[in-house]
Structure formats: structure tokens, C-alpha cells
Design a protein around this motif. Structure first.
Motif, short mmCIF file in Angstrom:
data_model
loop_
_atom_site.label_atom_id
_atom_site.label_comp_id
_atom_site.label_asym_id
_atom_site.label_seq_id
_atom_site.Cartn_x
_atom_site.Cartn_y
_atom_site.Cartn_z
N ARG A 1 0.83 -1.20 0.00
CA ARG A 1 0.00 0.00 0.00
C ARG A 1 0.87 1.26 0.00
O ARG A 1 0.61 2.22 -0.74
CB ARG A 1 -0.92 -0.02 1.22
N THR B 1 -11.20 2.19 -0.85
CA THR B 1 -10.22 1.11 -0.89
C THR B 1 -9.48 0.99 0.44
O THR B 1 -9.30 -0.12 0.96
CB THR B 1 -9.21 1.35 -2.03
N SER B 2 -9.05 2.13 0.99
CA SER B 2 -8.33 2.10 2.27
C SER B 2 -9.22 1.54 3.39
O SER B 2 -8.75 0.79 4.25
CB SER B 2 -7.85 3.50 2.65
N ALA C 1 -9.47 -2.23 2.88
CA ALA C 1 -8.19 -2.86 3.20
C ALA C 1 -7.95 -2.88 4.71
O ALA C 1 -7.42 -3.85 5.25
CB ALA C 1 -7.06 -2.12 2.49
N THR D 1 -5.48 -8.95 -1.09
CA THR D 1 -5.51 -7.52 -0.78
C THR D 1 -4.26 -6.82 -1.29
O THR D 1 -4.32 -5.73 -1.88
CB THR D 1 -5.65 -7.32 0.74
N LEU E 1 -4.11 -3.86 -4.14
CA LEU E 1 -3.55 -2.55 -3.80
C LEU E 1 -2.37 -2.20 -4.70
O LEU E 1 -2.23 -1.07 -5.14
CB LEU E 1 -3.10 -2.55 -2.34
N LYS F 1 -3.10 -0.95 -8.47
CA LYS F 1 -4.03 0.17 -8.58
C LYS F 1 -3.85 0.93 -9.90
O LYS F 1 -4.80 1.10 -10.67
CB LYS F 1 -3.83 1.11 -7.41
#
Length: 421
Positions: free
Chosen positions: A22, A93-94, A97, A123, A127, A130
Motif C-alpha cells: 500500500r 479502498t483504504s 483494506a 488484498t 492494492l 491500482k
């Protein structure tokens, strides 16, 4: 080491993996000094989920829900604040996650290790991809979206609704079985088309032609044969593309057959391998022959192979061939009439006759060697058809190379006749 300490350590590792990916993804998009959830935050979330699961098991079941709800409330408040400051929308998304990372820690404590690793890997991949996912979706056309929706309709809407019983003369038509074959073949073709659209021409002529062959080897042969006349200097490149696309017919048929009868698929492995020898040999020879050449070749402009019209056409063709096979069995001429029927059917569609034959084999109407011979005859006919396309539409050099290889492929099928026992 105490089991709780082991669980905390494993949770921290999985959370750190998600957070690292991430953070790497966000660093590429955000300016230096910008705040975002990264390695430290995701590691703490995963450990928090593990400890909350322990406290829920040891003391109060409400601990984990309260902790998850608290983190969720903090993330929602932060999102609202960011949205009001920037007058824009904040993605979720955050949030997703974060919730998954906390649950990963809980799963580790509950010893669901495989599920925790799978969720962490999924996950992390989503991420990390993206930017590429955004680039892929920008390249989608209206036809791509329509094709995807039609595939969903074919599989998830139509299939559960059709009746699963034999109908018509000789009980030759089973709507559910017929549409199941449509789903299988459409899925294979659509997978190749989507992969080719995602990778694009930059993936190289060999890979794109293989994927094009998975979508439609006949369409790929037509596209490259015509292009060889427009640009004869690159005829050898186009010949390799045609040969690679046509060679995909063999493993595609084996995959489809293995779904319904593995014994039949295994019986055809050696004959199909013999048919693939000319294509492999030509590919190796051409690879070394053109190592120093700098020409580039784009992918063929193939239409989406999946549409309701295509699905209905395949269903009708499959039904017609199945009816002929059932009629021949009822009239006791199946053993003598199946091979000519396979040859004629192979000239139009390899998949329909293959699935019809495997259906007759599963019902006991024909023996295994006859079924293998029938599919082999259809493969020979299909190779001859594509050789004819190259001879009629391609440049002289493409005829010599691709046409010659496809003729040798058909001869390999004749040689493989004696390998089917």
C-alpha cells in the motif's frame, strides 16, 4: 513460544506485507510529506485484530466488534474530513483494506492460517495493481463492457433458468447441457480475448497470437493472412502468428474434454502432441532465424468473440450435431457414420463436434477409441481448413510457411491415428 505471541508475530508479518504494498502504491501518486496509511498502520491494524480476537475469546465476545467498529468510525470521520477539505470524493479502498487487515489478524489467532494468507495476498495484489487496473479500464471499449455483461447473462442468468431434461426426437436436446457447453466454450474464448485486450500488442506477436488463438484461431488466421498481403515484408512474422494461434486449438480442446471425460482427453494427448510437433519445430527455427531482426508486428484487430448471437449460433450447431449423432445411434449406423460427420463438422467448428462426441461417449453410445478417432478426424479437418485459408488469402511466403506447417499438422494427425488405442 506462547501461541498468542506466535499469532501476534504472524499477524504483524501479514499486516506489514499489505502495508508495504500500500505504501509503495501511494508513494507513486502522492507528493512527499502527504499522509496516508502505510506499513506501520497496516501492521498495527493486523496486530489489533489478533489481540481483539484473543480478548473476545478469553473475556468478552464484544471486544472484537467494538474494536472493529471503532477503527471503522475513525476511518469514516477521516474520510469525511478529507472530502470536505478537498471538495472531492474519497475512495473506499483504504477502508476495505483496513477492515480486511484487522480480520486477517483475527483469523490468524483463530488458526485459519490459509484463509489469512489468501486474504492478505489478494488484498496486496489489488492494492499494488491500482495504477495498472486504472490503465486497463481506461482502454475498455463499449463492446468490451457489453461482452462482459453478456457473459454474465449467459452464465448467471440463462443457465439456471433452462430446463435440465431431454426433449425432442431421440431425446437429443437437453437445454441445460447445451447451454452448459455454450458457457464452457464462450468462457475459454472470452478469457483469451480479455487477456489479449489487457496485455495489448506490447506483449509481443507470439503471446498475442496465442491468446488470439484461444479466443478464435480461425479469426486470427484470417486477420494475419490478410495482413500478410498488405505487408508482405513481415510475412514470416505473420506466419508464426498464424501457426501459434492454430496450435492453441489443440490444448483448448483437451481442456474442454477433460472437464467431461478425462480418459478421452488422456487418449488424445499423444496424437495431439504429434500434431503440435510441426508448429513447435517451425517456431524454434523461426525464432533463431529472426533473432537479429527489428521489425515489430501489432496484434490483430479481433472482435469480441462473445455475444448472445454467437452463443445462440453455437448452441444451434451443437444441437444439430448432437441430433445427428443420436439419430445415427438410433439407426445403428453411428459406428460407420460418425467419422464422416466429424470431418464435415470439423471444417466448421471443432468445439461442437468434440463436445457432442464426449456426450455420446459418456452415455455409452460409442466406445472410447471411436470417440478419440472422431475428435482426431475433426482436428485434421480443422487444420486443413485453416491451411486453405492461408493458401487463398495469404502472401506467397505465408502460404509456404504457415500453409506448409498446417498441412504437416494435419499429417501429424493422420500419424496419430495409430496412437489411439
Amino acid at each position: 513460544m506462547h501461541p498468542l505471541l506466535l499469532a501476534i508475530t504472524a499477524s504483524a508479518g501479514l499486516g506489514a506485507l499489505i502495508g508495504l504494498i500500500r505504501q509503495w502504491s501511494e508513494q507513486a501518486d502522492k507528493p512527499p510529506g502527504a499522509e496516508y496509511n502505510g506499513l506501520r498502520t497496516f501492521t498495527l491494524w493486523s496486530v489489533l485484530g489478533c489481540v481483539a480476537a484473543f480478548l473476545s475469546s478469553a473475556y468478552s465476545p464484544a471486544v472484537l466488534p467494538v474494536v472493529v467498529a471503532g477503527v471503522a468510525a475513525q476511518l469514516v470521520a477521516r474520510a469525511w474530513s478529507a472530502a470536505s477539505d478537498t471538495a472531492g470524493s474519497v475512495g473506499s479502498t483504504s477502508f476495505a483494506a483496513a477492515m480486511l487487515t484487522m480480520l486477517v489478524g483475527a483469523l490468524v489467532y483463530w488458526q485459519h492460517h490459509q484463509a489469512a494468507v489468501l486474504i492478505s495476498a489478494t488484498t496486496g495484489v489489488l492494492l499494488g495493481l491500482k495504477a495498472r487496473i486504472h490503465a486497463w479500464t481506461r482502454g475498455f471499449t463499449d463492446a468490451d463492457i457489453r461482452g462482459t455483461l453478456q457473459f454474465i447473462a449467459i452464465t448467471g442468468v440463462i443457465l439456471p433458468l433452462v430446463p435440465n431434461r431431454e426433449l425432442g426426437p431421440f431425446a437429443a436436446f437437453n437445454p441445460y447441457s447445451t447451454w452448459l457447453m455454450v458457457v464452457l466454450i464462450s468462457g475459454l474464448g472470452f478469457t483469451g480475448y480479455v487477456a489479449m485486450r489487457l496485455l495489448g500488442a506490447s506483449a509481443g506477436i507470439l503471446l498475442t497470437s496465442l491468446l488470439g488463438g484461444l479466443a478464435s484461431s480461425t479469426a486470427t488466421t484470417l486477420a494475419f493472412s490478410r495482413r500478410s498481403r498488405e505487408d508482405p515484408v513481415l510475412s514470416r512474422h505473420y506466419a508464426l502468428a498464424v501457426v501459434a494461434a492454430c496450435s492453441m486449438m489443440l490444448p483448448r480442446v483437451l481442456v474442454a474434454l477433460s472437464v467431461f471425460n478425462r480418459d478421452l482427453a488422456w487418449h488424445l494427448v499423444l496424437p495431439f502432441a504429434l500434431m503440435a510437433v510441426p508448429a513447435l519445430g517451425y517456431g524454434v527455427w523461426l525464432w533463431f532465424a529472426r533473432r537479429n531482426q527489428t521489425h515489430t508486428v501489432g496484434a490483430p484487430a479481433l472482435a469480441n468473440p462473445l455475444s448472445l448471437r454467437t452463443a445462440v449460433k453455437f448452441a444451434l450447431l451443437y444441437t444439430a450435431i448432437t441430433f445427428l449423432v443420436k439419430a445415427a445411434a438410433n439407426w445403428e449406423i453411428l459406428h460407420t457414420g460418425l467419422l464422416p460427420l466429424s470431418f464435415v463438422s470439423g471444417l466448421t467448428d471443432m468445439d461442437a463436434i468434440s463436445l457432442s462426441v464426449v456426450g455420446s461417449l459418456n452415455t455409452g453410445n460409442i466406445p472410447l477409441p471411436l470417440a478419440a478417432h472422431a475428435i482426431l478426424v475433426a482436428a485434421i479437418a480443422n487444420s486443413l481448413l485453416k491451411a486453405g485459408l492461408t493458401f487463398s488469402l495469404g502472401s506467397p511466403e505465408l502460404r509456404r510457411h504457415a500453409g506448409g506447417v498446417l498441412i504437416l499438422t494435419a499429417l501429424g494427425g493422420v500419424g496419430g491415428w495409430w496412437l489411439v488405442a
